[in-house]
Structure formats: C-alpha cells, structure tokens
Scaffold this motif. Structure first.
Motif, short mmCIF file in Angstrom:
data_model
loop_
_atom_site.label_atom_id
_atom_site.label_comp_id
_atom_site.label_asym_id
_atom_site.label_seq_id
_atom_site.Cartn_x
_atom_site.Cartn_y
_atom_site.Cartn_z
N GLU A 17 0.83 -1.21 0.00
CA GLU A 17 0.00 0.00 0.00
C GLU A 17 0.86 1.26 0.00
OE1 GLU A 17 -3.54 2.09 2.69
OE2 GLU A 17 -2.74 0.11 3.22
N ALA A 18 1.98 1.22 0.76
CA ALA A 18 2.87 2.38 0.82
C ALA A 18 3.54 2.66 -0.53
CB ALA A 18 3.93 2.17 1.90
N LEU A 19 3.66 1.63 -1.34
CA LEU A 19 4.31 1.76 -2.65
C LEU A 19 3.30 1.83 -3.79
CD1 LEU A 19 7.18 -0.82 -2.11
CD2 LEU A 19 7.40 1.67 -2.19
N ASN A 20 2.04 2.04 -3.43
CA ASN A 20 0.98 2.17 -4.43
C ASN A 20 0.80 0.90 -5.27
OD1 ASN A 20 -1.10 3.68 -5.60
ND2 ASN A 20 0.21 4.36 -7.29
N LEU A 42 18.27 1.63 -8.34
CA LEU A 42 16.97 1.12 -7.91
C LEU A 42 16.46 1.96 -6.74
CD1 LEU A 42 14.77 -1.17 -7.97
CD2 LEU A 42 16.21 -2.39 -6.32
N GLU A 43 15.22 2.42 -6.84
CA GLU A 43 14.61 3.21 -5.76
C GLU A 43 13.18 2.74 -5.52
OE1 GLU A 43 16.16 7.63 -5.46
OE2 GLU A 43 15.45 7.23 -7.50
N PHE A 44 12.70 2.99 -4.31
CA PHE A 44 11.32 2.70 -3.95
C PHE A 44 10.68 3.98 -3.43
CE2 PHE A 44 13.90 -1.11 -3.03
CZ PHE A 44 13.42 -1.93 -4.04
N THR A 45 9.64 4.41 -4.09
CA THR A 45 8.99 5.66 -3.75
C THR A 45 7.51 5.41 -3.51
OG1 THR A 45 8.33 6.31 -5.99
CG2 THR A 45 10.62 6.77 -5.35
N GLU A 46 6.81 6.48 -3.17
CA GLU A 46 5.36 6.36 -2.97
C GLU A 46 4.63 6.00 -4.26
OE1 GLU A 46 3.39 10.20 -2.29
OE2 GLU A 46 5.34 11.14 -2.67
N TYR A 47 5.33 6.10 -5.37
CA TYR A 47 4.72 5.75 -6.66
C TYR A 47 5.11 4.34 -7.11
CZ TYR A 47 4.13 10.79 -6.59
OH TYR A 47 3.81 12.08 -6.22
N GLY A 48 5.91 3.66 -6.30
CA GLY A 48 6.27 2.29 -6.64
C GLY A 48 7.76 2.10 -6.86
N VAL A 49 8.09 1.08 -7.65
CA VAL A 49 9.48 0.74 -7.95
C VAL A 49 9.97 1.62 -9.09
CG1 VAL A 49 11.05 -1.07 -8.73
CG2 VAL A 49 9.15 -1.63 -7.18
N SER A 50 11.15 2.20 -8.90
CA SER A 50 11.74 3.07 -9.92
C SER A 50 13.13 2.55 -10.27
CB SER A 50 11.83 4.51 -9.41
OG SER A 50 12.54 5.32 -10.32
N VAL A 51 13.39 2.38 -11.55
CA VAL A 51 14.69 1.93 -12.04
C VAL A 51 15.23 2.98 -12.99
CG1 VAL A 51 15.94 0.14 -13.32
CG2 VAL A 51 14.07 -0.49 -11.77
N GLY A 52 16.48 3.38 -12.76
CA GLY A 52 17.05 4.45 -13.55
C GLY A 52 17.75 3.97 -14.81
#
Length: 488
Positions: A308-311, A451-461
């Motif tokens: 839920e925290a990661l949408n 690799l990052e984890f935000t309120e919008y989910g998993v983010s890969v650069g």
C-alpha cells in the motif's frame, strides 16, 4: 469383489500414495511405534466402507468401549462397526481354561481361531481390522507355530472375500519381520520430534509413490501429505514474458521473465528483494494471471502495508481472487504440507506465478527437511518449472558489503535467472543498484541501474555505465566527476 478392485483407506493422501487405495482381498499390515496412530489408521479403513460393505474390528488390545470412544472422537462413526473383543480382561485371567491361538483340534483350551472363524462366517465382513496382530504371538509356543497359524487365519479371511488390515507394534525387542513376509502390503509409520512419516515399504500391485510422506493426527483423524513428485515431461504452455510493468526493469531482463523459469532475486537484507519481486507478481495478477505468495519471513499484514505504501494494489487483487498470500509461520507446516499447498495451487487453482519469499525462512520455518533443506527447495523449483509456472525466489546473502555472492547456499544451479540487488556508496550515502547475472533462456542487459522505492512504486534508472567493481566487492565510480549523474 475381484482381486483388482480398490478399496479406499479412508485417508485421501494415503489413497493417492497407493494409486487409488488398497487392493481388494489382500492383507495389509500397519506397523509403527506406540503412539504412531496405527489404530486410527485402521479405524479410517473400517469407516470408509460403503453402505453395501460390512466392517469387523477384532480387538486384542483396548476394550471395545475405549475403541468406540476413540472412533467417535475423530468422527469415524463407531455405530457402523461390528466388534469382536478378544482383549484379555480380569475374567479371562481368573478362568481355569485360557485361550490359545490353536484350533480346537490341536488343543483343549478355547480357541481364538475358532471364535474368529465363527464370527466371520456369521457376519461375512468385507473389511477386517485385527488390532494388534502381534498379540497372537504370545498365544503360541514358538515362531513356526505362530507363522503357520497366522497364515491359516489370513487364508481363511481371504477366502471369505475380506480385505484385512492388521496393526503391529514395531519395537526393537519384538520383531515382526515374519509378519511382513506373510502380508501383501506393509505401511510403515515412524515419528521423530519434528515429523511423523508414512512409507509403503511393500505393495503387491502397481508401484506406490516412494516416500517417506508426512502425516499428522488432527481432530478429524489422520491427514497424509504425499511428497512432491516432479513430472518427467514439461507441460505445454505458451512462450511469453512476465512483465514487471517498469520499462527500465524489463529492459534489464530483455522484456521480462520468461514463463516456466525460476528467478532468484538475491541481495543483503533491506536491499529490496521482496519489493522488487512484488512488482512482478502484482503486474502478473493485474493482467489476470493467477498468482500466489508464500511468505516465510514477513506477515501477510506487513506485506499488504508495504504494498500500500508503494501504491501496489495487492489488497484489491486478493479481493478479486487473482492473488493469494500464504503466511508460513515457524514450525507450522512440514515440507510435505507446503508442497501439497504448492501442488494444489498449481493443479487445482491454475496458479501461473509463484513467489517464495525467502530462502532463510524456508529453511528455518518448515519441519521435516532432512539433512539438507535446500534439496526440498530444488524439488519445488523443478516441479514448478515442469508445470510451466513462473517462479520467483528471494534469497538473502549475509554480506552487505565486501565479496560479491549470487546466492548464500550455492543454489545458482536451481535458478534460470539471477537478479542481484546491491548496496553501493555514492557521495557519502548508501544507494541500491540492480543488475542481472544470468538468464538461461534469453539475452539480458549487462549494465547496472539505480533502484529506488517511492510512494509511486518501484523506480529503475538509466544504466550506470561508470560504476564498476560491484562483483569484486569494491564498487567504485570510474569517473568521480560523473557521480552526480546517479542522483537523478
């Protein structure tokens, strides 16, 4: 009734092991130490008789009243059973004439054989339980007489059309090897502090599934969980990729995870293995692929809160019935119980994506592993691969920094794909990078990405072309002036 007809044992898992049940008109021995549940196995067998079948319990141990209470406690209706009580009581001990096993023509005392014969001829039972058969041994003078009398008794019961189940007390000081030679099938029960097991060590008929298999005695009686059998041939399934829903992550994996493969997400604690794996699971479930998570290290509640925290709408997918979470608590299940849950999920529920989270909990939480817990995980992986299931396993390596390891337990031969997540230091702070070490079925990108984890989910650069030394355990930037690129 023919010799090839099958009779249910009354225990579904045991019928599965026996390829449909016992063979009619044969005689079977259930042997094991005290407390193993031999009598309960026998009661299941008698209670499984149909309305057209009659069942006879010949009890030489516990009194009939006690056996009836036991049967009723487990929901095995004792009112449908006929009893012939031959267990010794105070009256038998004080009578001048005592019982023997011999027929009346061979001895002057009252004969158990003649009493059994009379009862069987009157009732014509289809199912007979003798509990325990080893009590007859104390009524003969030597082993030869015991074997000949037992053989005669079994031949008589077979001639009446009965299928006979006998219990035997397995003990170091009381061998029942001769009984095993005289019977058509041997069901062997064993128990340790961790698990009870059942094994078919002899079966005159189609081969029974090799054991040992786990069983437990519950409020409803005996539950048996057959060990997992891996199909020889792989099932037919469409060739397709399981996307993560994150374009940059899919680019690393040449489009995603191939169906019917086993993928390890490997890294130290806190690196994001579970979260990255959840990204694949929620994407697959969102596209209609039945998915399941076996969580060994986190509670169902924690997983849902994290998602839920990661949408990640995992809760909604559970409500829709396309995703399930099985929380495996310490010591709750045996290995066979877990593999039965995996098999049911795949073959009964049509699961296409399985997440096993994670390997340390798998080793520690389950009972009955044997000497090497990883062999059980390998069997599960082989089964899922043969069934065309996309499998994800999170594997924790203990070293946060230092020498790189793909897996902690030398399990890389199980994995078709290995995705690693690593902590690196950048401008005085720890960041995460993700890369692919191997893919058996396709090519893959050989660079690292942030690799990052935000309120919008998993983010890969974008690819980190200047980062090197991750596999040697000493990551560093080739051009210090370009480190600022990693922050964006």
């Amino acid at each position: 009734m023919t010799t090839t007809s099958r009779l249910s044992t009354g225990i579904d898992g045991l019928d599965t092991i026996l390829d449909g049940g016992l063979i009619g008109r044969q005689n079977v021995i259930v042997r094991g130490p005290p407390g193993a549940g031999k009598t309960i196995f026998g009661l299941h067998f008698l209670a499984a008789g149909t309305d057209e079948e009659d069942s006879l319990y010949i009890n030489l141990g516990e009194p009939t009243e006690y056996v009836q209470r036991t049967a009723d406690h487990f929901g095995l209706n004792s009112e449908t059973l006929q009893f012939l009580e031959l267990s010794p009581d105070e009256k038998k001990f004080t009578e001048e004439g005592t019982y023997t096993l011999f027929s009346s023509a061979e001895a002057e005392q009252p004969s158990l054989v003649s009493e059994v014969r009379e009862t069987v001829e009157e009732l014509q039972p289809d199912r007979v339980l003798i509990d325990p058969i080893t009590e007859f041994r104390f009524l003969t003078t030597d082993d030869h007489q015991f074997r000949s009398q037992i053989l005669g008794l079994l031949d008589f019961l077979r001639s009446t059309g009965a299928t006979v189940l006998m219990t035997s007390q397995a003990a170091a000081d009381l061998s029942d090897t001769d009984l095993q030679f005289l019977t058509d099938a041997v069901i062997n029960l064993e128990q340790t502090s961790e698990v009870r097991t059942v094994d078919i060590t002899k079966f005159r008929g189609p081969a029974a599934q090799r054991g040992p298999h786990a069983y437990e005695i519950t409020e409803s009686g005996v539950d048996v969980w057959p060990r997992l059998e891996v199909p020889d041939a792989q099932v037919d399934f469409p060739e397709e990729n399981i996307s993560s829903g994150v374009p940059e992550l899919d680019q690393l994996l040449d489009g995603g995870l191939d169906r019917g493969t086993v993928t390890f997400f490997s890294g130290p604690t806190g690196a994001g293995k579970t979260t990255t794996s959840l990204q694949f699971v929620q994407e697959a479930a969102g596209r209609g692929s039945q998915s399941i998570i076996f969580s060994f290290e986190e509670s169902r509640r924690t997983l849902l809160q994290r998602a839920e925290a990661l949408n990640m709408p995992i809760g909604e997918m559970i409500e829709q019935g396309v995703l399930d979470i099985v929380e495996v608590q310490p010591r709750e299940y045996t290995v066979n119980q877990l593999t039965n849950k995996v098999q049911d999920a795949v073959e009964a529920d049509g699961v296409e994506v399985v997440l096993i989270d994670g390997t340390q909990g798998f080793k520690q939480n389950l009972r009955g592993h044997g000497e090497n817990p990883i062999t059980n995980l390998i069997e599960i992986g082989r089964y899922l691969r043969q069934m065309g299931v996309t499998t994800i396993v999170t594997n924790e390596v203990h070293d946060i920094t230092g020498q790189f390891r793909a897996t902690e337990e030398q399990m890389s031969n199980l994995a078709d794909n290995i995705v690693f997540i690593r902590h690196v230091e950048s401008r005085g702070k720890l960041e995460k990078v993700i890369g692919v070490l191997k893919m058996r079925t396709s090519d893959f990108e050989r660079t690292l990405r942030k690799l990052e984890f935000t309120e919008y989910g998993v983010s890969v650069g974008d690819p980190l072309e200047n980062l090197q030394g991750v596999l040697t355990g000493t990551p560093e930037w080739a051009d210090s002036e370009s480190t600022g690129e990693t922050d964006g």
